[in-house]
Scaffold this active site. Structure first.
Site, mmCIF file in Angstrom:
data_model
loop_
_atom_site.group_PDB
_atom_site.id
_atom_site.type_symbol
_atom_site.label_atom_id
_atom_site.label_comp_id
_atom_site.label_asym_id
_atom_site.label_seq_id
_atom_site.Cartn_x
_atom_site.Cartn_y
_atom_site.Cartn_z
ATOM 1 C CB THR A 112 -1.176 -0.168 1.164
ATOM 2 O OG1 THR A 112 0.260 -0.166 2.363
ATOM 3 C CG2 THR A 112 -2.009 -0.794 1.314
ATOM 4 C CD GLU A 122 -4.610 -3.965 2.330
ATOM 5 O OE1 GLU A 122 -4.728 -2.719 1.833
ATOM 6 O OE2 GLU A 122 -3.758 -2.488 3.640
ATOM 7 C CE LYS A 147 -12.961 10.392 14.405
ATOM 8 N NZ LYS A 147 -11.340 10.361 14.141
ATOM 9 C CD1 TRP A 187 -17.302 10.966 14.354
ATOM 10 C CD2 TRP A 187 -18.005 9.185 13.356
ATOM 11 N NE1 TRP A 187 -16.847 9.803 15.118
ATOM 12 C CE2 TRP A 187 -17.671 8.472 14.010
ATOM 13 C CE3 TRP A 187 -18.858 8.268 12.232
ATOM 14 C CZ2 TRP A 187 -17.135 6.905 14.589
ATOM 15 C CZ3 TRP A 187 -18.271 7.132 12.288
ATOM 16 C CH2 TRP A 187 -17.644 5.962 13.281
HETATM 17 P P1 ADP Z 1 -3.316 3.215 -0.419
HETATM 18 O O1 ADP Z 1 -4.152 2.806 1.664
HETATM 19 O O2 ADP Z 1 -2.523 3.367 -0.121
HETATM 20 O O3 ADP Z 1 -3.937 4.549 -0.705
HETATM 21 P P2 ADP Z 1 -5.074 1.458 -1.352
HETATM 22 O O4 ADP Z 1 -5.297 1.750 -3.248
HETATM 23 O O5 ADP Z 1 -5.438 0.140 -1.741
HETATM 24 O O6 ADP Z 1 -3.802 2.157 -1.484
HETATM 25 O O7 ADP Z 1 -6.884 2.279 -1.069
HETATM 26 C C1 ADP Z 1 -7.692 1.401 -0.429
HETATM 27 C C2 ADP Z 1 -8.975 2.655 -0.293
HETATM 28 O O8 ADP Z 1 -9.040 3.904 -0.744
HETATM 29 C C3 ADP Z 1 -9.820 2.281 0.222
HETATM 30 O O9 ADP Z 1 -9.672 2.030 1.972
HETATM 31 C C4 ADP Z 1 -10.562 3.510 0.146
HETATM 32 O O10 ADP Z 1 -10.530 4.601 1.750
HETATM 33 C C5 ADP Z 1 -10.020 4.321 -0.721
HETATM 34 N N1 ADP Z 1 -10.803 4.245 -1.613
HETATM 35 C C6 ADP Z 1 -11.350 3.524 -2.820
HETATM 36 N N2 ADP Z 1 -12.481 2.913 -3.884
HETATM 37 C C7 ADP Z 1 -13.176 4.136 -3.258
HETATM 38 C C8 ADP Z 1 -13.921 4.774 -4.093
HETATM 39 N N3 ADP Z 1 -14.324 4.186 -4.808
HETATM 40 N N4 ADP Z 1 -15.289 6.142 -3.175
HETATM 41 C C9 ADP Z 1 -14.372 6.302 -1.936
HETATM 42 N N5 ADP Z 1 -12.818 5.983 -1.517
HETATM 43 C C10 ADP Z 1 -12.219 4.609 -2.292
#
Ligand code: ADP
Length: 541
Positions: free
Chosen positions: A187, A332, A442, A447
């Site tokens: 990540t 993940e 917050k 929230w």
């Molecule tokens: P990193 O943690 O490195 O940014 P990822 O690409 O795995 O890598 O990120 C996953 C996160 O991206 C998700 O947990 C979420 O918060 C966000 N995410 C992914 N797709 C969407 C979406 N369509 N809308 C909003 N948030 C998203």
């Protein structure tokens, strides 16, 4: 238990390539090369080159289980590596070219990459950390310009095409079984040290089949698929495997990621499925206004990685006749988790309400289970309003991080993965992301969703991008602050106008205390608003 009597057929990635080659050898992989010309070859060529590449890997001493890094744009060689490295029993480790040198060297050393394949156009980035990655035994360069290239890299440097030309085309896959590791993705470290997800053949095979379901991305042989999402970002959301699995043509933009270049490729190659993060599609939308092109060939503009503002979904559909498929996932999760496609009972709703549905992150695709829980871990109802942390499980969801020193609370005792996303889920299973846990504002014990405020702000005609962060507040603990990039084509909006624009749409206590104009919002390596940097910049007390 009475066991079934069906074959224990191993779900491995070489099966996907064999299938694609047998049924669709004439389908094509097209890459825009660094010099702007289009390189094309068939799936048969891909198959043969993958086998050669397996022999190249063996020649370099790569053993089953070894990690092999890639440092490249989306191109045919990178697709070859997606199949050849797992085919040779090793693990393809896609390195994010946009990471800082500290993070990159950390990841390369943590993974103990034995060989790294490098797009020569990116060579200086790797050269900058050469003295910190002494464990890498070989560097293999592709897209080397005519006349060769000078490099400061220590260790052995090879030319990809020279190795390929000398390699044999006969090769027997060295895959030992479906549980063997095949891919590794870290990540981008928006939450501390980068953490690695180690995919298995089985998880990636099932993810491929899962994403090809009609109720998911649903790629078919009729499609021309363009992953704009980089191959170093969560395996390009599995699209190279999905395309080969069903015989769709693959179109790869190489380093040509500018909005106008992408739009041109879509128009000329008649792309039907294109996938990328909202920043890309936002940029392309604004560019198309200046330089119109017909991109209505797209039947699914897949968007994920961060929230696609509803206003942009509407604009794509209304003005450009492009159907948007909002999706959510995580590294993940290989990464696909949900998609938002209209169901039968949405069809007779007014258009406006349909866009509301499409702006949600969507329902879990078959193979992914979701639940929402409160802070005590108690399960919450799917009623469309109750917010809680999203947890998931399924055959392509990680159960641990790769070689993580120290504890990690990402996995629950009863076998679920904690996503760190705060969401609501409607009765009919449509999930909406409110925020990442750490990005929520917050205020006074309640929230505020930064994502919702951002999406509303980005619907303002004078706003190109907007990010909302929490700033410490004496009385309310935290209050929202909006950082806004105005569109180039108009006068910058004034704070009072933005406030007035939001007023009828949100509760008064949600209104940001301030709106700051800037010319750029810092982005993470995967193209998301970098709120860590924004907080450092603006949220000091
Ligand atoms: P990193 O943690 O490195 O940014 P990822 O690409 O795995 O890598 O990120 C996953 C996160 O991206 C998700 O947990 C979420 O918060 C966000 N995410 C992914 N797709 C969407 C979406 N369509 N809308 C909003 N948030 C998203």
């Amino acid at each position: 238990m009475l066991s079934g009597l069906m074959m224990n057929y191993q779900l491995t990635i070489d099966r996907i390539l064999e299938h694609g080659n047998r049924l669709y050898p004439y389908k094509q992989v097209k890459t825009k090369l660094p010099d702007g010309t289009l390189h094309k070859y068939s799936y048969r060529d891909l198959f043969r080159r993958v086998k050669r590449l397996c022999n190249v890997l063996e020649g370099l001493g790569v053993q089953p289980g070894d990690r092999v890094g890639t440092f490249a744009w989306n191109n045919s060689q990178h697709v070859e590596l997606y199949f050849a490295v797992p085919g040779a029993g090793a693990v393809v480790h896609t390195l994010n070219i946009r990471l800082f040198t500290d993070q990159l060297s950390y990841i390369i050393n943590h993974a103990e990459d034995k060989v790294i394949f490098i797009d020569a156009t990116l060579l200086p980035l790797i050269e900058g950390l050469a003295d910190r990655i002494g464990g890498v035994e070989h560097f293999v360069l592709f897209n080397v310009p005519h006349g060769g290239i000078e490099t400061k890299l220590l260790g052995r440097v090879h030319d990809y095409e020279t190795l390929m030309a000398a390699a044999d085309e006969e090769y027997t896959w060295r895959v030992e079984g479906e549980n063997q590791a095949m891919g590794l993705c870290y990540t981008s470290g928006t939450t501390g040290h980068p953490k690695g997800s180690l995919y298995s053949h089985r998880s990636m095979y099932l993810h491929t089949v899962g994403s090809c379901q009609a109720a998911a991305v649903g790629v078919t042989e009729n499609d021309v698929v363009m992953p704009v999402v980089p191959q170093f970002h969560a395996m390009a959301w599995g699209l190279p495997y999905a395309a080969v699995n069903v015989g769709a043509d693959l179109v790869l933009p190489g380093p040509h990621m500018q909005p106008s270049a992408l739009a041109e490729m879509i128009e000329t190659e008649r792309v039907t499925v294109a996938a990328g993060v909202p920043t890309i599609w936002n940029g392309m939308y604004h560019d198309l206004k200046q330089n119109p092109r017909d991109i209505s060939c797209i039947r699914a503009l897949v968007v994920g990685g961060s929230a696609m503002p509803r206003s942009l979904i509407e604009a794509y559909e209304k003005e450009l006749h492009v159907n948007v498929v909002h999706a959510w996932g995580m590294t993940e999760m290989s990464p696909l988790g949900t998609v938002s496609k209209l169901l039968t009972h949405h069809m007779d709703r007014p258009q406006d309400q349909q866009w509301d549905v499409k702006a949600r992150q969507g329902y879990p695709i078959s193979g992914v289970e979701m639940r929402i829980v409160n802070e005590e871990g108690r399960e919450l109802p799917w009623d469309g309003t109750t917010m809680g942390e999203l947890q998931v499980r399924g055959p392509w969801v990680a159960r641990a991080y790769y070689r993580l020193d120290g504890g990690d609370d990402s996995f629950t005792e009863d076998g679920w993965f904690r996503t760190g996303d705060v969401v609501t889920i409607t009765e009919d299973g449509f999930m909406t992301i409110t925020d990442r846990t750490k990005d929520l504002v917050k205020s006074g014990g309640e929230w505020i969703s930064s994502v919702e405020l951002e999406n509303l702000l980005m619907a303002h005609p004078q706003v190109l991008e907007a990010a909302v962060i929490a700033v410490p507040h004496e009385r309310w603990q935290e209050r929202p602050l909006a950082v806004v990039v105005p569109t180039l084509a108009s006068e910058p909006p004034r704070a009072v106008e933005l406030r007035r624009f939001l007023e009828p749409q949100v509760a008064s206590w949600w209104l940001p205390d301030d709106f700051l104009l800037t010319d750029q919002i810092p982005k993470t390596g995967t193209g998301k608003f970098d709120k860590k940097v924004l907080r450092e910049r603006y949220a000091r007390t």
